[in-house]
Design a protein around this motif. Structure first.
Motif, PDB file in Angstrom:
ATOM      1  N   LEU A 220     -21.807 -13.037  23.190  1.00 32.26           N
ATOM      2  CA  LEU A 220     -20.949 -13.407  22.232  1.00 32.26           C
ATOM      3  C   LEU A 220     -19.569 -13.773  23.195  1.00 32.26           C
ATOM      4  CD1 LEU A 220     -20.817 -11.206  19.494  1.00 32.26           C
ATOM      5  CD2 LEU A 220     -21.716 -13.546  19.459  1.00 32.26           C
ATOM      6  N   ARG A 221     -19.315 -13.288  24.374  1.00 35.11           N
ATOM      7  CA  ARG A 221     -18.192 -13.923  25.141  1.00 35.11           C
ATOM      8  C   ARG A 221     -18.621 -15.197  25.788  1.00 35.11           C
ATOM      9  NH1 ARG A 221     -13.257 -14.590  26.251  1.00 35.11           N
ATOM     10  NH2 ARG A 221     -12.741 -14.677  28.440  1.00 35.11           N
ATOM     11  N   ALA A 222     -20.081 -15.477  26.005  1.00 29.66           N
ATOM     12  CA  ALA A 222     -20.250 -16.805  26.627  1.00 29.66           C
ATOM     13  C   ALA A 222     -20.119 -17.784  25.331  1.00 29.66           C
ATOM     14  CB  ALA A 222     -21.651 -16.835  26.986  1.00 29.66           C
ATOM     15  N   VAL A 223     -20.428 -17.264  24.047  1.00 24.76           N
ATOM     16  CA  VAL A 223     -20.149 -18.239  22.797  1.00 24.76           C
ATOM     17  C   VAL A 223     -18.623 -18.467  22.667  1.00 24.76           C
ATOM     18  CG1 VAL A 223     -20.113 -18.156  20.405  1.00 24.76           C
ATOM     19  CG2 VAL A 223     -22.102 -17.317  21.549  1.00 24.76           C
ATOM     20  N   ALA A 224     -17.702 -17.591  23.044  1.00 29.29           N
ATOM     21  CA  ALA A 224     -16.458 -17.872  22.875  1.00 29.29           C
ATOM     22  C   ALA A 224     -15.987 -18.848  23.928  1.00 29.29           C
ATOM     23  CB  ALA A 224     -15.583 -16.473  22.980  1.00 29.29           C
ATOM     24  N   LEU A 225     -16.468 -18.527  25.211  1.00 29.26           N
ATOM     25  CA  LEU A 225     -15.942 -19.413  26.107  1.00 29.26           C
ATOM     26  C   LEU A 225     -16.386 -20.882  25.825  1.00 29.26           C
ATOM     27  CD1 LEU A 225     -16.808 -17.138  29.369  1.00 29.26           C
ATOM     28  CD2 LEU A 225     -14.582 -18.049  28.537  1.00 29.26           C
ATOM     29  N   GLU A 226     -17.694 -21.243  25.485  1.00 32.06           N
ATOM     30  CA  GLU A 226     -17.951 -22.423  25.176  1.00 32.06           C
ATOM     31  C   GLU A 226     -17.240 -22.863  24.181  1.00 32.06           C
ATOM     32  OE1 GLU A 226     -23.070 -23.096  25.908  1.00 32.06           O
ATOM     33  OE2 GLU A 226     -22.094 -21.653  24.353  1.00 32.06           O
ATOM     34  N   SER A 227     -16.840 -22.268  23.133  1.00 28.15           N
ATOM     35  CA  SER A 227     -15.993 -22.664  21.952  1.00 28.15           C
ATOM     36  C   SER A 227     -14.716 -23.431  22.502  1.00 28.15           C
ATOM     37  CB  SER A 227     -15.872 -21.530  20.926  1.00 28.15           C
ATOM     38  OG  SER A 227     -15.274 -20.540  21.202  1.00 28.15           O
ATOM     39  N   LEU A 228     -14.180 -22.494  23.641  1.00 32.19           N
ATOM     40  CA  LEU A 228     -12.978 -23.090  24.037  1.00 32.19           C
ATOM     41  C   LEU A 228     -13.140 -24.166  25.109  1.00 32.19           C
ATOM     42  CD1 LEU A 228     -11.557 -19.292  24.700  1.00 32.19           C
ATOM     43  CD2 LEU A 228     -10.915 -21.121  22.953  1.00 32.19           C
ATOM     44  N   GLY A 229     -14.311 -24.705  25.580  1.00 30.43           N
ATOM     45  CA  GLY A 229     -14.527 -25.860  26.218  1.00 30.43           C
ATOM     46  C   GLY A 229     -14.955 -25.233  27.740  1.00 30.43           C
ATOM     47  N   THR A 230     -15.070 -24.147  28.000  1.00 35.41           N
ATOM     48  CA  THR A 230     -15.279 -23.576  29.317  1.00 35.41           C
ATOM     49  C   THR A 230     -17.014 -23.276  29.361  1.00 35.41           C
ATOM     50  OG1 THR A 230     -13.247 -22.639  29.500  1.00 35.41           O
ATOM     51  CG2 THR A 230     -15.130 -21.913  30.920  1.00 35.41           C
ATOM     52  N   ASN A 231     -17.496 -23.885  30.423  1.00 30.78           N
ATOM     53  CA  ASN A 231     -18.851 -23.559  30.729  1.00 30.78           C
ATOM     54  C   ASN A 231     -19.318 -22.171  31.091  1.00 30.78           C
ATOM     55  OD1 ASN A 231     -21.463 -23.543  31.497  1.00 30.78           O
ATOM     56  ND2 ASN A 231     -21.642 -25.322  32.643  1.00 30.78           N
ATOM     57  N   PRO A 232     -19.875 -21.287  30.226  1.00 35.24           N
ATOM     58  CA  PRO A 232     -20.083 -20.027  30.901  1.00 35.24           C
ATOM     59  C   PRO A 232     -21.165 -19.781  32.015  1.00 35.24           C
ATOM     60  CG  PRO A 232     -21.129 -20.342  28.759  1.00 35.24           C
ATOM     61  CD  PRO A 232     -20.598 -21.359  28.995  1.00 35.24           C
TER      62      PRO A 232
ATOM     63  N   THR B 283      -4.521 -16.954  20.477  1.00 32.35           N
ATOM     64  CA  THR B 283      -5.427 -17.678  19.285  1.00 32.35           C
ATOM     65  C   THR B 283      -5.756 -19.414  19.822  1.00 32.35           C
ATOM     66  OG1 THR B 283      -6.435 -17.998  17.106  1.00 32.35           O
ATOM     67  CG2 THR B 283      -3.748 -18.134  17.635  1.00 32.35           C
ATOM     68  N   SER B 284      -6.950 -19.547  19.443  1.00 25.69           N
ATOM     69  CA  SER B 284      -7.268 -20.937  19.453  1.00 25.69           C
ATOM     70  C   SER B 284      -6.911 -21.492  18.103  1.00 25.69           C
ATOM     71  CB  SER B 284      -9.067 -21.273  19.448  1.00 25.69           C
ATOM     72  OG  SER B 284      -9.551 -20.810  18.266  1.00 25.69           O
ATOM     73  N   GLU B 285      -7.068 -22.778  17.786  1.00 24.22           N
ATOM     74  CA  GLU B 285      -6.769 -23.434  16.611  1.00 24.22           C
ATOM     75  C   GLU B 285      -7.769 -22.819  15.475  1.00 24.22           C
ATOM     76  OE1 GLU B 285      -4.151 -25.365  15.222  1.00 24.22           O
ATOM     77  OE2 GLU B 285      -3.324 -24.785  17.132  1.00 24.22           O
ATOM     78  N   ALA B 286      -8.961 -22.756  15.885  1.00 22.76           N
ATOM     79  CA  ALA B 286     -10.059 -22.438  14.949  1.00 22.76           C
ATOM     80  C   ALA B 286      -9.715 -20.858  14.328  1.00 22.76           C
ATOM     81  CB  ALA B 286     -11.420 -22.461  15.526  1.00 22.76           C
TER      82      ALA B 286
ATOM     83  N   ARG C 146       2.470  -1.500  23.125  1.00 26.15           N
ATOM     84  CA  ARG C 146       2.311  -2.604  22.285  1.00 26.15           C
ATOM     85  C   ARG C 146       0.548  -2.845  22.068  1.00 26.15           C
ATOM     86  NH1 ARG C 146       5.674  -7.317  25.180  1.00 26.15           N
ATOM     87  NH2 ARG C 146       7.622  -6.342  25.394  1.00 26.15           N
ATOM     88  N   GLY C 147       0.378  -3.329  21.107  1.00 30.74           N
ATOM     89  CA  GLY C 147      -1.349  -3.523  20.924  1.00 30.74           C
ATOM     90  C   GLY C 147      -1.368  -4.994  21.223  1.00 30.74           C
ATOM     91  N   TYR C 148      -2.915  -5.059  21.491  1.00 29.80           N
ATOM     92  CA  TYR C 148      -3.355  -6.544  21.968  1.00 29.80           C
ATOM     93  C   TYR C 148      -4.598  -6.589  21.366  1.00 29.80           C
ATOM     94  CZ  TYR C 148      -3.896 -10.803  24.387  1.00 29.80           C
ATOM     95  OH  TYR C 148      -4.273 -12.141  24.614  1.00 29.80           O
ATOM     96  N   LEU C 149      -4.846  -7.749  20.650  1.00 25.59           N
ATOM     97  CA  LEU C 149      -6.121  -8.146  20.102  1.00 25.59           C
ATOM     98  C   LEU C 149      -6.635  -9.173  20.911  1.00 25.59           C
ATOM     99  CD1 LEU C 149      -5.759  -8.482  16.428  1.00 25.59           C
ATOM    100  CD2 LEU C 149      -6.413  -6.241  17.815  1.00 25.59           C
ATOM    101  N   ASP C 150      -8.253  -9.024  21.370  1.00 25.96           N
ATOM    102  CA  ASP C 150      -8.860 -10.070  22.179  1.00 25.96           C
ATOM    103  C   ASP C 150     -10.485 -10.047  22.138  1.00 25.96           C
ATOM    104  OD1 ASP C 150      -8.804 -11.870  24.033  1.00 25.96           O
ATOM    105  OD2 ASP C 150      -8.578 -10.608  25.843  1.00 25.96           O
ATOM    106  N   GLY C 151     -10.952 -11.064  22.433  1.00 26.84           N
ATOM    107  CA  GLY C 151     -12.383 -11.305  22.404  1.00 26.84           C
ATOM    108  C   GLY C 151     -12.941 -11.230  20.872  1.00 26.84           C
ATOM    109  N   ILE C 152     -12.324 -11.529  19.939  1.00 30.89           N
ATOM    110  CA  ILE C 152     -12.459 -11.743  18.580  1.00 30.89           C
ATOM    111  C   ILE C 152     -13.512 -13.050  18.468  1.00 30.89           C
ATOM    112  CG2 ILE C 152     -11.920 -11.900  16.231  1.00 30.89           C
ATOM    113  CD1 ILE C 152      -9.378 -10.267  16.947  1.00 30.89           C
ATOM    114  N   VAL C 153     -14.507 -12.775  18.099  1.00 26.98           N
ATOM    115  CA  VAL C 153     -15.613 -14.239  18.093  1.00 26.98           C
ATOM    116  C   VAL C 153     -16.714 -13.882  17.267  1.00 26.98           C
ATOM    117  CG1 VAL C 153     -17.053 -13.319  20.290  1.00 26.98           C
ATOM    118  CG2 VAL C 153     -17.017 -15.448  19.253  1.00 26.98           C
TER     119      VAL C 153
END
Length: 160
Positions: free
Chosen positions: A17-29, A130-133, A89-96
């Motif tokens: 899923l991290r690779a899916v997120a990278l691809e959606s952001l335009g980065t080749n995993p 966040t991304s726009e999506a 503080r809290g931080y959210l990340d890797g939500i895909v």
């Protein structure tokens, strides 16, 4: 389908899923044996099994099934101030959400549970990027643009 805490057996799917997120952001995993994937295996394992200031939630992934979505929250530590005397503080990340599972509310349920986990830890200032999506999911959960503009510094690693 309700989110659950990730287990060690979920790590390969979390990396996928991290690779899916990278691809959606335009980065080749990169390929399946890319170095980041080996590092990610240890990274996820540590946060799932050995840290109490971090939580990883997943949706799906029953025996032999892929994960549909995932997300993480962790506590970050900053200088104390009048509104956050302990500086946490809290931080959210890797939500895909995997592409075939979009539009089913998985990300929103994960965000709500992560926010609840942070609130339970006494943290009421939560940040994310966040991304726009992804923006509509976070806005629906009550997130607003940050008070301070962000800046980044990216330096090159030392040469051989």
């Amino acid at each position: 389908m309700q989110p659950r805490k990730a287990a060690t057996a979920d790590v390969p799917e979390l990396i996928r899923l991290r690779a899916v997120a990278l691809e959606s952001l335009g980065t080749n995993p990169g390929p399946a044996d890319a170095p980041w994937r080996r590092i990610a295996r240890h990274w996820f394992d540590e946060r799932i099994n050995r840290r109490d200031d971090c939580v990883c939630l997943v949706v799906g992934g029953g025996p032999g099934e892929p994960l549909l979505a995932c997300g993480m929250a962790w506590i970050t530590y900053h200088l104390p101030d009048s509104r956050r005397p302990d500086g946490r503080r809290g931080y959210l990340d890797g939500i895909v959400t995997d592409t075939p599972a979009h539009g089913r509310g998985h990300a929103r349920r994960i965000v709500d549970e992560l926010v609840g986990w942070l609130h339970g830890a006494g943290i009421h200032y939560i940040q994310l990027h966040t991304s726009e999506a992804g923006k509509p999911v976070y806005e629906a959960a009550g997130f607003v643009p940050g008070r301070y503009p962000g800046m980044d510094l990216i330096t090159a690693p030392p040469g051989p």
